[in-house]
Design a protein around this motif. Structure first.
Motif, PDB file in Angstrom:
ATOM      1  N   THR A  12       3.710 -23.415  40.514  1.00  0.00           N
ATOM      2  CA  THR A  12       4.938 -24.283  40.055  1.00  0.00           C
ATOM      3  C   THR A  12       5.176 -25.954  41.482  1.00  0.00           C
ATOM      4  O   THR A  12       6.060 -26.271  40.862  1.00  0.00           O
TER       5      THR A  12
ATOM      6  N   THR B  75       8.170 -12.731  43.066  1.00  0.00           N
ATOM      7  CA  THR B  75       8.790 -11.454  43.202  1.00  0.00           C
ATOM      8  C   THR B  75       8.125 -10.434  43.972  1.00  0.00           C
ATOM      9  O   THR B  75       8.897  -9.297  43.801  1.00  0.00           O
ATOM     10  N   ASP B  76       7.007  -9.818  43.102  1.00  0.00           N
ATOM     11  CA  ASP B  76       6.354  -8.594  43.713  1.00  0.00           C
ATOM     12  C   ASP B  76       6.184  -8.470  45.104  1.00  0.00           C
ATOM     13  O   ASP B  76       6.162  -7.292  45.589  1.00  0.00           O
TER      14      ASP B  76
ATOM     15  N   ALA C 203       8.246  -9.395  47.484  1.00  0.00           N
ATOM     16  CA  ALA C 203       9.484  -8.879  48.177  1.00  0.00           C
ATOM     17  C   ALA C 203      10.148  -7.946  47.370  1.00  0.00           C
ATOM     18  O   ALA C 203      11.023  -7.316  47.694  1.00  0.00           O
ATOM     19  N   ALA C 204       9.921  -7.940  46.062  1.00  0.00           N
ATOM     20  CA  ALA C 204      10.015  -6.408  45.322  1.00  0.00           C
ATOM     21  C   ALA C 204       9.352  -5.170  46.044  1.00  0.00           C
ATOM     22  O   ALA C 204       9.772  -4.184  46.360  1.00  0.00           O
TER      23      ALA C 204
ATOM     24  N   LEU D 273      12.914 -14.155  48.871  1.00  0.00           N
ATOM     25  CA  LEU D 273      14.702 -13.837  47.901  1.00  0.00           C
ATOM     26  C   LEU D 273      15.875 -14.788  47.909  1.00  0.00           C
ATOM     27  O   LEU D 273      16.502 -15.238  47.005  1.00  0.00           O
TER      28      LEU D 273
ATOM     29  N   ALA E  54      14.090 -20.438  46.139  1.00  0.00           N
ATOM     30  CA  ALA E  54      13.600 -20.528  44.565  1.00  0.00           C
ATOM     31  C   ALA E  54      14.381 -19.971  43.738  1.00  0.00           C
ATOM     32  O   ALA E  54      15.694 -19.600  43.872  1.00  0.00           O
ATOM     33  N   SER E  55      13.707 -19.726  42.541  1.00  0.00           N
ATOM     34  CA  SER E  55      14.683 -19.134  41.253  1.00  0.00           C
ATOM     35  C   SER E  55      13.912 -17.627  40.845  1.00  0.00           C
ATOM     36  O   SER E  55      12.523 -17.837  41.776  1.00  0.00           O
ATOM     37  N   GLY E  56      14.311 -16.768  40.830  1.00  0.00           N
ATOM     38  CA  GLY E  56      13.967 -16.251  39.713  1.00  0.00           C
ATOM     39  C   GLY E  56      12.692 -16.863  39.257  1.00  0.00           C
ATOM     40  O   GLY E  56      11.541 -15.897  39.278  1.00  0.00           O
ATOM     41  N   GLN E  57      12.937 -17.316  38.341  1.00  0.00           N
ATOM     42  CA  GLN E  57      11.484 -17.975  37.179  1.00  0.00           C
ATOM     43  C   GLN E  57      10.816 -18.164  38.040  1.00  0.00           C
ATOM     44  O   GLN E  57       9.384 -17.528  37.672  1.00  0.00           O
ATOM     45  N   LEU E  58      11.304 -18.775  39.568  1.00  0.00           N
ATOM     46  CA  LEU E  58       9.984 -19.520  40.312  1.00  0.00           C
ATOM     47  C   LEU E  58       9.190 -18.755  40.942  1.00  0.00           C
ATOM     48  O   LEU E  58       8.201 -18.322  41.170  1.00  0.00           O
ATOM     49  N   ARG E  59       9.679 -17.686  41.598  1.00  0.00           N
ATOM     50  CA  ARG E  59       9.208 -16.565  42.391  1.00  0.00           C
ATOM     51  C   ARG E  59       8.468 -15.892  41.169  1.00  0.00           C
ATOM     52  O   ARG E  59       7.649 -15.142  41.234  1.00  0.00           O
ATOM     53  N   ASN E  60       8.596 -15.599  39.962  1.00  0.00           N
ATOM     54  CA  ASN E  60       7.733 -14.765  38.871  1.00  0.00           C
ATOM     55  C   ASN E  60       6.252 -15.796  38.611  1.00  0.00           C
ATOM     56  O   ASN E  60       5.382 -14.571  38.950  1.00  0.00           O
ATOM     57  N   LYS E  61       6.369 -16.793  38.926  1.00  0.00           N
ATOM     58  CA  LYS E  61       5.302 -17.334  38.971  1.00  0.00           C
ATOM     59  C   LYS E  61       4.696 -17.882  40.724  1.00  0.00           C
ATOM     60  O   LYS E  61       3.467 -17.928  40.291  1.00  0.00           O
TER      61      LYS E  61
ATOM     62  N   TYR F 109      19.521 -20.913  45.185  1.00  0.00           N
ATOM     63  CA  TYR F 109      18.711 -22.180  44.663  1.00  0.00           C
ATOM     64  C   TYR F 109      18.818 -23.405  45.596  1.00  0.00           C
ATOM     65  O   TYR F 109      19.285 -24.257  44.523  1.00  0.00           O
TER      66      TYR F 109
ATOM     67  N   ARG G 242       8.146 -11.276  31.839  1.00  0.00           N
ATOM     68  CA  ARG G 242       8.791 -12.342  32.814  1.00  0.00           C
ATOM     69  C   ARG G 242       8.811 -13.444  32.919  1.00  0.00           C
ATOM     70  O   ARG G 242       8.390 -14.279  31.878  1.00  0.00           O
ATOM     71  N   ARG G 243      10.282 -13.494  32.896  1.00  0.00           N
ATOM     72  CA  ARG G 243      11.123 -14.495  32.113  1.00  0.00           C
ATOM     73  C   ARG G 243       9.949 -16.168  33.772  1.00  0.00           C
ATOM     74  O   ARG G 243      10.258 -15.786  34.951  1.00  0.00           O
ATOM     75  N   ILE G 244       9.860 -16.726  33.214  1.00  0.00           N
ATOM     76  CA  ILE G 244       9.289 -18.026  33.555  1.00  0.00           C
ATOM     77  C   ILE G 244       9.818 -19.790  33.506  1.00  0.00           C
ATOM     78  O   ILE G 244      10.114 -19.587  32.388  1.00  0.00           O
ATOM     79  N   ASN G 245       9.592 -20.450  33.949  1.00  0.00           N
ATOM     80  CA  ASN G 245      10.345 -21.917  33.495  1.00  0.00           C
ATOM     81  C   ASN G 245       8.935 -22.507  32.633  1.00  0.00           C
ATOM     82  O   ASN G 245       7.379 -22.780  32.931  1.00  0.00           O
TER      83      ASN G 245
ATOM     84  N   LEU H 219       6.821 -26.117  33.798  1.00  0.00           N
ATOM     85  CA  LEU H 219       5.508 -25.478  34.901  1.00  0.00           C
ATOM     86  C   LEU H 219       4.544 -25.003  34.996  1.00  0.00           C
ATOM     87  O   LEU H 219       3.887 -24.667  35.482  1.00  0.00           O
TER      88      LEU H 219
ATOM     89  N   PRO I 283      15.086  -6.502  43.758  1.00  0.00           N
ATOM     90  CA  PRO I 283      16.292  -6.595  44.464  1.00  0.00           C
ATOM     91  C   PRO I 283      16.793  -7.922  44.464  1.00  0.00           C
ATOM     92  O   PRO I 283      15.670  -9.078  44.133  1.00  0.00           O
TER      93      PRO I 283
ATOM     94  N   SER J  51      20.899 -18.157  39.224  1.00  0.00           N
ATOM     95  CA  SER J  51      21.241 -19.463  39.327  1.00  0.00           C
ATOM     96  C   SER J  51      20.042 -20.064  39.761  1.00  0.00           C
ATOM     97  O   SER J  51      20.717 -21.284  39.907  1.00  0.00           O
TER      98      SER J  51
END
Lengths: 316, 208
Positions: free
Chosen positions: A32, A76-77, A79-80, A96, A99-106, A237, B94-97, B100, B161, B184
């Motif tokens: 990312t 994400t993982d 933090a959770a 948390l 970044a954003s949810g999408q970025l934290r997933n990667k 964000y 899972r959602r991603i960009n 990137l 969370p 966001s």
């Protein structure tokens, strides 16, 4: 983006050896930050070594009661994770807040530590930057400095480290585990992992060429009230102007580290003895030696007040 | 009229032509650096349930593979730097960009785009709710908003969370504040946020 070859690493040691032997190679995990920088040709690797298949994505207990977080555990993982939420809340909170949810997933644990500064002059390839081209000069000094460092900066660089996670790891006394090209393993205290810029701001960490992060370890839980207060220009964000990672005990003692103010997470252990006497007392030691401009002097006031809010919150 | 016919290019063709000119100009620009040969690689993944095998320049992002190679143009390229969320797709749940992420890094993955969620004949409940609540103006961010929202509802159900979750050890519940924080990473330049919140809240079974 420049052309590059792509391969999947087979083992951490082989990955480290391949990188050590090829100055044009880079590891990629979440990608990312690296791909963002490659699109801008700030990073121009000719070879990418994908480490995602290395099975470094587990969180396991250590024998002394802590946790070992694999380098590839996604933000994400981490933090959770129930254990992290219960015993290392400051780490969940810091992740948390970033970044954003999408970025934290990667984004991965190791990648978060290794992300580059968001100094606007580092990103602007038309302007000299000692991180991009050592010796070129620093355009930020004398420029727009509102978001930049007020502690530990040098005549060569006033960039800040952008990570929230690293600030929490600093307050938790985490260690970074690595493997080298010869298979040698070592553990680097988080305090020594990120460097101050000095005269070589392009050297950002204690890692040797080819050294691969395999995990981050947390010592046994220390209790206390965990908090991460991040002050930024938007409610979500955005990178920190100032952030405070804190663990504060019932008697008022505890630990604090700052983000957004320096080239690394900023913590002064000697200053923490003053924490029971309040934010002003601890800030005297923590912010000693600060060098500010008219644009970023507010960070000192903001840091003291953010610590004050954390202390008040911890008292319940 | 012949001239007019020549000019009747679609916007997409104009964009593609522009890109081709860019490529043609590259050798001149690269004169300072050694010539770089693109590396081609095969990659296979599933998109909306269909197995796809592509041979791609390693530089191709997942977004460009979807849009330019598979012609699934629902996913949008906004900033191309992970800042706007218009390219959001769901990979292995899972959602991603997708801008990137390199396509070659998705070997064996399952990708879901807006086209996979529903279409005009059979709208996904989120798509129907966006229409009902007017959750857009220009619509450019909408596919990313909807893919993101679908994943957000699943994240809340899974107990992940967020920054605004008051108690890290308690059960995570849907709320407007949770939704706004979690969304966001999806920017709407038209500012349809309040309607987007209403649409997603309706699907979540909550009052907005």
């Amino acid at each position: 983006m420049r052309a590059f070859s792509y391969e999947r690493a087979k083992s951490p040691r082989e990955a480290a050896a391949a990188l050590a032997a090829d100055p044009a190679a880079r590891f990629i995990a979440g990608g990312t930050n690296l791909l963002d920088l490659m699109k801008l040709e700030i990073e121009t690797p000719a070879r990418l070594i994908d480490v995602n298949g290395l099975k470094l994505d587990e969180i396991t207990p250590t024998k002394d009661g802590g946790l070992r977080i694999g380098a590839l555990v996604r933000n994400t993982d981490l933090a959770a994770d129930k254990r992290v939420r219960k015993d290392y809340g400051v780490l969940s909170r810091a992740l948390l807040a970033g970044a954003s949810g999408q970025l934290r997933n990667k984004a991965t644990t190791a990648g978060n530590l290794l992300q580059r500064t968001r100094c606007p002059y580092f990103y602007d390839t038309n302007m000299p930057c000692n991180k991009r081209t050592p010796g070129a000069g620093c355009s930020a000094i004398g420029g727009f400095t509102r978001t930049l460092a007020v502690l530990g900066a040098s005549e060569a660089c006033i960039a800040t480290h952008p990570s929230d996670m690293a600030v929490a790891l600093r307050v938790l006394d985490a260690s970074v585990e690595t493997v080298g090209p010869d298979g040698a393993e070592r553990s680097i205290p988080i305090a020594d992992f990120h460097r101050l810029p000095g005269e070589t701001p392009h050297v950002e960490t204690a890692l040797a060429r080819g050294e691969l992060i395999t995990a981050v370890t947390l010592p046994r839980p220390i209790g206390g009230v965990h908090a991460y207060r991040k002050v930024r220009d938007r409610a979500s964000y955005a990178f920190a102007l100032v952030s405070v990672a804190s663990v504060i005990h019932k008697d008022g003692s505890g630990r604090v580290a700052l983000g957004g103010v320096a080239h690394k997470p900023w913590r002064v252990e000697a200053a923490e003895a003053a924490l029971p006497r309040g934010a002003k007392a601890v800030s005297e030691g923590l912010l000693a030696g600060a060098r500010t401009t008219s644009q970023n002097a507010f960070k000192l006031t903001l840091a003291e007040r953010a610590i004050g809010a954390a202390v008040t919150e911890a008292r319940g | 009229m012949a001239i007019l016919d020549d000019l009747q290019l679609s916007r997409r063709e104009v964009m593609a032509t522009g890109a081709a000119v860019g490529v043609a100009a590259a050798p001149g620009m690269a004169s300072a650096a050694p010539a770089e040969q693109p590396t081609l690689m095969k990659v296979s993944f599933t998109v909306n349930g269909q197995r796809q095998t592509l041979e791609l320049d390693t530089r191709t992002t997942l977004l460009d593979a979807l849009r330019e190679h598979l012609k699934l143009t629902g996913s949008k390229k906004g900033c191309d730097h992970g800042q706007c969320g218009a390219c959001t797709v769901i990979v292995d749940g899972r959602r991603i960009n997708s801008c990137l992420s390199l396509a070659v890094m998705h070997e064996g993955d399952e990708v879901t785009t807006i086209e996979g969620l529903g279409g005009p004949e059979k709208l996904h409940p989120l798509q129907a709710a966006f229409v009902k609540h007017d959750g857009y103006q220009c619509g450019y961010c909408t596919p990313g908003q909807i893919c993101s929202a679908k994943a957000v509802l699943e994240e809340i159900r899974a107990g992940v969370p967020s920054h605004v979750t008051a108690d890290l050890t308690a059960k995570v519940e849907f709320s407007q504040a949770e939704l706004r924080e979690r969304m966001s990473g999806n920017i709407c330049r038209c500012g349809a946020y309040s309607n987007i919140v209403e649409a997603v809240a309706e699907v979540a079974g909550a009052k907005a």
